[in-house]
Motif scaffolding. Structure first.
Motif, PDB file in Angstrom:
ATOM      1  N   ARG A 164       0.835  -1.203   0.000  1.00 25.59           N
ATOM      2  CA  ARG A 164       0.000   0.000   0.000  1.00 25.59           C
ATOM      3  C   ARG A 164       0.872   1.256   0.000  1.00 25.59           C
ATOM      4  N   PHE A 165       0.395   2.246  -0.722  1.00 23.09           N
ATOM      5  CA  PHE A 165       1.058   3.545  -0.807  1.00 23.09           C
ATOM      6  C   PHE A 165       0.656   4.331   0.431  1.00 23.09           C
ATOM      7  N   VAL A 166       1.576   4.430   1.414  1.00 25.35           N
ATOM      8  CA  VAL A 166       1.202   4.973   2.724  1.00 25.35           C
ATOM      9  C   VAL A 166       2.156   6.078   3.166  1.00 25.35           C
ATOM     10  N   ALA A 167       1.710   6.788   4.202  1.00 22.44           N
ATOM     11  CA  ALA A 167       2.520   7.837   4.830  1.00 22.44           C
ATOM     12  C   ALA A 167       1.941   8.097   6.216  1.00 22.44           C
ATOM     13  N   ALA A 168       2.727   8.758   7.057  1.00 19.22           N
ATOM     14  CA  ALA A 168       2.214   9.207   8.351  1.00 19.22           C
ATOM     15  C   ALA A 168       1.172  10.300   8.103  1.00 19.22           C
ATOM     16  N   PRO A 169       0.154  10.406   8.959  1.00 20.91           N
ATOM     17  CA  PRO A 169      -0.920  11.403   8.728  1.00 20.91           C
ATOM     18  C   PRO A 169      -0.403  12.822   8.527  1.00 20.91           C
ATOM     19  N   GLU A 170       0.568  13.249   9.366  1.00 22.26           N
ATOM     20  CA  GLU A 170       1.073  14.615   9.244  1.00 22.26           C
ATOM     21  C   GLU A 170       1.837  14.821   7.931  1.00 22.26           C
ATOM     22  N   PHE A 171       2.505  13.768   7.471  1.00 24.61           N
ATOM     23  CA  PHE A 171       3.224  13.864   6.198  1.00 24.61           C
ATOM     24  C   PHE A 171       2.226  14.006   5.055  1.00 24.61           C
ATOM     25  N   ALA A 172       1.194  13.178   5.065  1.00 24.58           N
ATOM     26  CA  ALA A 172       0.179  13.238   4.011  1.00 24.58           C
ATOM     27  C   ALA A 172      -0.507  14.597   3.986  1.00 24.58           C
ATOM     28  N   GLN A 173      -0.753  15.146   5.156  1.00 26.61           N
ATOM     29  CA  GLN A 173      -1.406  16.463   5.235  1.00 26.61           C
ATOM     30  C   GLN A 173      -0.512  17.562   4.673  1.00 26.61           C
ATOM     31  N   GLN A 174       0.811  17.419   4.873  1.00 29.36           N
ATOM     32  CA  GLN A 174       1.739  18.446   4.401  1.00 29.36           C
ATOM     33  C   GLN A 174       1.968  18.380   2.899  1.00 29.36           C
ATOM     34  N   TRP A 175       2.098  17.149   2.359  1.00 29.93           N
ATOM     35  CA  TRP A 175       2.549  17.008   0.978  1.00 29.93           C
ATOM     36  C   TRP A 175       1.464  16.578  -0.010  1.00 29.93           C
ATOM     37  N   PHE A 176       0.400  15.947   0.476  1.00 30.31           N
ATOM     38  CA  PHE A 176      -0.603  15.404  -0.440  1.00 30.31           C
ATOM     39  C   PHE A 176      -2.004  15.944  -0.129  1.00 30.31           C
ATOM     40  N   THR A 177      -2.100  17.221   0.215  1.00 26.53           N
ATOM     41  CA  THR A 177      -3.410  17.806   0.536  1.00 26.53           C
ATOM     42  C   THR A 177      -4.352  17.759  -0.672  1.00 26.53           C
ATOM     43  N   LYS A 178      -3.799  17.842  -1.874  1.00 26.61           N
ATOM     44  CA  LYS A 178      -4.610  17.798  -3.093  1.00 26.61           C
ATOM     45  C   LYS A 178      -4.503  16.446  -3.792  1.00 26.61           C
ATOM     46  N   GLY A 179      -4.046  15.433  -3.050  1.00 22.02           N
ATOM     47  CA  GLY A 179      -3.915  14.095  -3.635  1.00 22.02           C
ATOM     48  C   GLY A 179      -2.538  13.872  -4.232  1.00 22.02           C
ATOM     49  N   VAL A 180      -2.351  12.677  -4.737  1.00 24.29           N
ATOM     50  CA  VAL A 180      -1.068  12.303  -5.334  1.00 24.29           C
ATOM     51  C   VAL A 180      -1.075  12.687  -6.805  1.00 24.29           C
ATOM     52  N   SER A 181      -0.188  13.591  -7.160  1.00 22.31           N
ATOM     53  CA  SER A 181      -0.082  14.054  -8.540  1.00 22.31           C
ATOM     54  C   SER A 181       1.384  14.113  -8.936  1.00 22.31           C
ATOM     55  N   ARG A 182       1.627  14.339 -10.182  1.00 18.14           N
ATOM     56  CA  ARG A 182       3.005  14.446 -10.668  1.00 18.14           C
ATOM     57  C   ARG A 182       3.725  15.597  -9.980  1.00 18.14           C
ATOM     58  N   ASP A 183       3.029  16.716  -9.841  1.00 18.05           N
ATOM     59  CA  ASP A 183       3.656  17.874  -9.216  1.00 18.05           C
ATOM     60  C   ASP A 183       3.942  17.610  -7.737  1.00 18.05           C
ATOM     61  N   ALA A 184       3.002  16.972  -7.040  1.00 24.83           N
ATOM     62  CA  ALA A 184       3.215  16.675  -5.620  1.00 24.83           C
ATOM     63  C   ALA A 184       4.388  15.726  -5.430  1.00 24.83           C
ATOM     64  N   LEU A 185       4.502  14.732  -6.291  1.00 27.91           N
ATOM     65  CA  LEU A 185       5.586  13.755  -6.171  1.00 27.91           C
ATOM     66  C   LEU A 185       6.945  14.360  -6.498  1.00 27.91           C
ATOM     67  N   ARG A 186       6.965  15.432  -7.275  1.00 26.23           N
ATOM     68  CA  ARG A 186       8.233  16.098  -7.594  1.00 26.23           C
ATOM     69  C   ARG A 186       8.820  16.795  -6.378  1.00 26.23           C
ATOM     70  N   HIS A 187       7.991  17.026  -5.352  1.00 24.52           N
ATOM     71  CA  HIS A 187       8.450  17.765  -4.181  1.00 24.52           C
ATOM     72  C   HIS A 187       8.475  16.932  -2.898  1.00 24.52           C
ATOM     73  N   ALA A 188       7.614  15.946  -2.786  1.00 25.47           N
ATOM     74  CA  ALA A 188       7.524  15.146  -1.559  1.00 25.47           C
ATOM     75  C   ALA A 188       8.668  14.136  -1.495  1.00 25.47           C
ATOM     76  N   PRO A 189       9.365  14.051  -0.373  1.00 27.46           N
ATOM     77  CA  PRO A 189      10.463  13.074  -0.261  1.00 27.46           C
ATOM     78  C   PRO A 189       9.946  11.640  -0.243  1.00 27.46           C
ATOM     79  N   ALA A 190      10.572  10.813  -1.058  1.00 29.01           N
ATOM     80  CA  ALA A 190      10.191   9.407  -1.177  1.00 29.01           C
ATOM     81  C   ALA A 190      11.149   8.535  -0.376  1.00 29.01           C
ATOM     82  N   LEU A 191      10.662   7.366   0.028  1.00 28.44           N
ATOM     83  CA  LEU A 191      11.488   6.362   0.690  1.00 28.44           C
ATOM     84  C   LEU A 191      11.637   5.177  -0.259  1.00 28.44           C
TER      85      LEU A 191
END
Length: 298
Positions: A164-191
Motif C-alpha cells: 500500500r502507498f502509505v505515509a504518516a498522517p502529518e506527512f500526508a497532510q503536508q505534501w498530499f493535501t490535493k492528492g497524489v499528482s506528478r507535481d506533488a511527487l516532484r516535491h515530496a520526499p520518497a522512501l
C-alpha cells in the motif's frame, strides 16, 4: 574422481567470494587454497574462478558449484537416514527479498526449522534478482517474482504480497493535501529501499513519468528501518499489508492513494531433485505462504 580437499577449497571461495576468507574458514593459507583450486582447474581443464573482487565463478564453475552444493545436501540426508542421527543440524541456503524475510517468511518457517534441526543461510536481494543467486549456484532455493523456472528447476506460485502507498498522517497532510499528482511527487520526499528497488521506481516512472533524479528520495536498505522511516513521517513509500495493516487501523498511517496498491506475485524456485530437508520446507511454503503473507494473525 574429484579431489575432496580441492572441491572444499573451490566451494569455500565460491561461497565467500574471497581466497583469504576461504582460507580462514578452512584453517589453511590463502596460497594453499590457490594451489588446490589451480590443481582442480587443471584436472577439469576449465577455469572455475575469476580472480576478481569479489571472486566469481565461471559457467563451468557454476555447474561444479551446483553439483557440490546438491551433493552436500544429499550426503547430509543420506547419513541421517542411514544412522538415524538427528543431533546435527542441516544447513540450506535460501535467497529472499528483504520484505519477505522481515515479515511472513521466518514466522512460517520457524516451527519446521526447530523441529527438523535446520539452519538457513539467507541471502537477501531484490525480488527481481534473487533467482540469479540460484542460477549462480549460491543458494538451494529462492523466493522471487520471476515466474519462469530455469533449466533443471521448478517454479511454484506461493501467493501475492500486497503493498500500500502509505505515509504518516502529518506527512500526508503536508505534501498530499490535493492528492497524489506528478507535481506533488516532484516535491515530496520518497522512501526507496535501495537502487535495485524497481517496484517503487518503475511504478512512479510508469504512472507519473518521473525518474528518481526528478524527486527527492532516501535510500533505506533495511526493512525495519524503512518501516520506521515511514511511521515517523520522514517520507512516503510502499509497505506490505503485513506491516501496514495494524498501523492503518490505529490511524498511525494513512493509505494516501488506494489506486496505487501493488500486488506482487511471488514464486518458490528449487531444483527438481532436492534433499528431504528442502522438500519439507517446500511443502510448508506451498501450503501456507499465501495464507500468512497478508494475514500476520494466521
Amino acid at each position: 574422481m574429484l579431489n575432496h580437499k580441492q572441491c572444499d577449497a573451490f566451494l569455500a571461495v565460491a561461497e565467500a567470494g574471497s581466497f583469504d576468507l576461504a582460507a580462514e574458514s578452512l584453517c589453511i593459507t590463502a596460497s594453499a587454497v590457490t594451489l588446490r583450486i589451480q590443481s582442480l582447474e587443471k584436472t577439469l581443464g576449465q577455469v572455475l574462478i575469476l580472480r576478481e573482487r569479489p571472486c566469481r565463478t565461471t559457467q563451468a564453475g557454476q555447474s561444479l558449484l551446483h553439483y557440490l552444493q546438491h551433493s552436500r545436501l544429499l550426503e547430509q540426508n543420506f547419513i541421517q537416514t542411514l544412522t538415524g542421527q538427528t543431533a546435527s543440524f542441516h544447513q540450506v541456503n535460501i535467497a529472499a527479498n528483504a520484505d519477505s524475510l522481515a515479515t511472513w517468511l521466518l514466522p512460517l518457517l520457524k516451527p519446521a526449522l526447530i523441529e527438523h534441526k535446520i539452519t538457513v543461510h539467507f541471502h537477501v536481494d531484490d525480488q527481481s534478482k534473487t533467482h540469479h543467486l540460484l542460477e549462480a549456484g549460491l543458494v538451494n532455493a529462492c523466493v522471487t517474482q520471476e515466474s519462469q523456472a530455469m533449466k533443471g528447476c521448478i517454479a511454484e506460485y506461493l501467493g501475492s504480497m500486497s503493498y500500500r502507498f502509505v505515509a504518516a498522517p502529518e506527512f500526508a497532510q503536508q505534501w498530499f493535501t490535493k492528492g497524489v499528482s506528478r507535481d506533488a511527487l516532484r516535491h515530496a520526499p520518497a522512501l526507496i529501499f535501495n537502487e535495485k528497488d524497481q517496484m517503487h521506481t518503475a511504478t512512479i516512472q510508469q504512472r507519473f513519468g518521473l525518474n528518481p533524479s526528478q524527486y527527492p528520495h532516501y535510500f533505506i536498505p533495511s526493512s525495519s528501518a524503512f518501516f520506521d522511516a515511514v511511521t515517523m513521517g520522514l517520507g512516503y513509500g510502499w509497505l506490505p499489508d503485513y506491516q501496514a495493516e495494524p498501523y492503518l487501523k490505529e490511524h498511525k498511517l494513512v493509505e494516501v492513494a488506494p489506486e496505487l496498491r501493488i500486488e506482487l506475485p511471488l514464486f518458490w524456485h528449487h531444483w527438481k531433485q532436492q534433499s528431504e530437508v528442502l522438500e519439507q520446507l517446500s511443502g510448508l511454503l506451498l501450503a501456507e505462504a499465501g495464507l500468512i503473507m497478508n494475514n500476520p494473525l494466521y
